[in-house]
Enzyme design. Structure first.
Site, PDB file in Angstrom:
ATOM      1  N   GLY A  26      71.649   3.133  20.953  1.00 13.63           N
ATOM      2  CA  GLY A  26      71.022   4.006  20.919  1.00 13.63           C
ATOM      3  C   GLY A  26      71.653   5.250  19.917  1.00 13.63           C
ATOM      4  O   GLY A  26      71.601   6.386  20.891  1.00 13.63           O
ATOM      5  N   HIS A  27      72.538   4.848  19.392  1.00  9.85           N
ATOM      6  CA  HIS A  27      73.563   5.978  18.070  1.00  9.85           C
ATOM      7  C   HIS A  27      73.359   5.199  16.644  1.00  9.85           C
ATOM      8  O   HIS A  27      73.291   3.840  16.244  1.00  9.85           O
ATOM      9  CB  HIS A  27      74.396   6.664  18.783  1.00  9.85           C
ATOM     10  CG  HIS A  27      75.376   5.472  18.720  1.00  9.85           C
ATOM     11  ND1 HIS A  27      75.835   5.036  20.116  1.00  9.85           N
ATOM     12  CD2 HIS A  27      76.199   5.286  18.319  1.00  9.85           C
ATOM     13  CE1 HIS A  27      76.307   4.063  19.973  1.00  9.85           C
ATOM     14  NE2 HIS A  27      76.804   4.122  18.538  1.00  9.85           N
ATOM     15  N   ALA A  28      73.307   6.131  16.037  1.00 13.03           N
ATOM     16  CA  ALA A  28      74.658   5.913  14.558  1.00 13.03           C
ATOM     17  C   ALA A  28      75.484   6.820  14.772  1.00 13.03           C
ATOM     18  O   ALA A  28      75.977   7.652  15.022  1.00 13.03           O
ATOM     19  CB  ALA A  28      73.123   6.509  13.545  1.00 13.03           C
TER      20      ALA A  28
ATOM     21  N   HIS B  70      71.935   1.525  16.048  1.00 11.50           N
ATOM     22  CA  HIS B  70      71.638   0.259  16.375  1.00 11.50           C
ATOM     23  C   HIS B  70      71.359   1.015  17.568  1.00 11.50           C
ATOM     24  O   HIS B  70      71.843   1.404  18.598  1.00 11.50           O
ATOM     25  CB  HIS B  70      73.047   0.293  16.162  1.00 11.50           C
ATOM     26  CG  HIS B  70      74.026   0.060  15.847  1.00 11.50           C
ATOM     27  ND1 HIS B  70      74.497   1.894  15.727  1.00 11.50           N
ATOM     28  CD2 HIS B  70      75.254   0.297  17.321  1.00 11.50           C
ATOM     29  CE1 HIS B  70      76.015   2.036  15.467  1.00 11.50           C
ATOM     30  NE2 HIS B  70      76.148   1.595  16.758  1.00 11.50           N
TER      31      HIS B  70
END
Ligand code: TYD
Length: 141
Positions: A48-50, A95
């Site tokens: 839950g981040h990039a 992702h």
């Protein structure tokens, strides 16, 4: 980047296998950090981040983990279900990882030290950066 690689492997069914990769040879960056995630209940979603700059190689030495990569324009799904599979994830890729099998382990080799300011944890902010061309064409899927 953002593709599966076959991790070099030697061994036999009789004696077992050994897999390996080397910085700047098998993966396109120098490794500065290794971390791993485990004891994750089946069905859990992590990630839950990039990242603004970080490159990483993800692999699953045991179990099954489904990884969804998203560059803000399209998404692709990769199943890590073999210790011989590695997934390269570059900068500017949102992702999410889903734990499919009990006791699955996710290992990551990263191009830099931990730095929270390299994370983008807000999906709308991620989309805004994509729109502004923050990663230019460097986050292709
Ligand atoms: P995070 O990268 O968000 O993990 P996941 O994508 O699996 O949910 O990290 C979770 C927490 O762990 C976060 O508070 C930061 C901390 N952390 C470190 O302190 N050092 C590290 O190298 C990593 C990867 C995470």
């Amino acid at each position: 980047m953002n593709s599966l690689i076959n991790v070099k492997t030697v061994g036999t069914v009789a004696e077992g296998f050994l897999s390996f990769f080397e910085s700047n040879k098998d993966i396109p960056f120098e490794i500065k950090r290794i971390y791993y995630t485990y004891y994750v209940p089946v069905g859990t979603k992590r990630g839950g981040h990039a990242h603004r700059e970080l490159s990483q190689l993800l692999w699953c030495p045991y179990g099954e983990i489904n990884v969804i990569l998203d560059n803000g324009k399209e998404k692709k799904e990769f199943l890590l279900d073999s210790p011989e599979k590695g997934l390269l994830v570059g900068k500017g890729i949102w992702h999410d990882m889903y734990w499919i099998k009990e006791n699955s382990v996710l290992c990551v080799a990263a191009s830099d030290y931990y730095n929270e300011s390299d994370y983008i944890r807000d999906y709308n902010k991620f989309l805004k950066l994509v729109k502004e061309g923050y990663w230019k064409d460097e986050n292709k899927l």
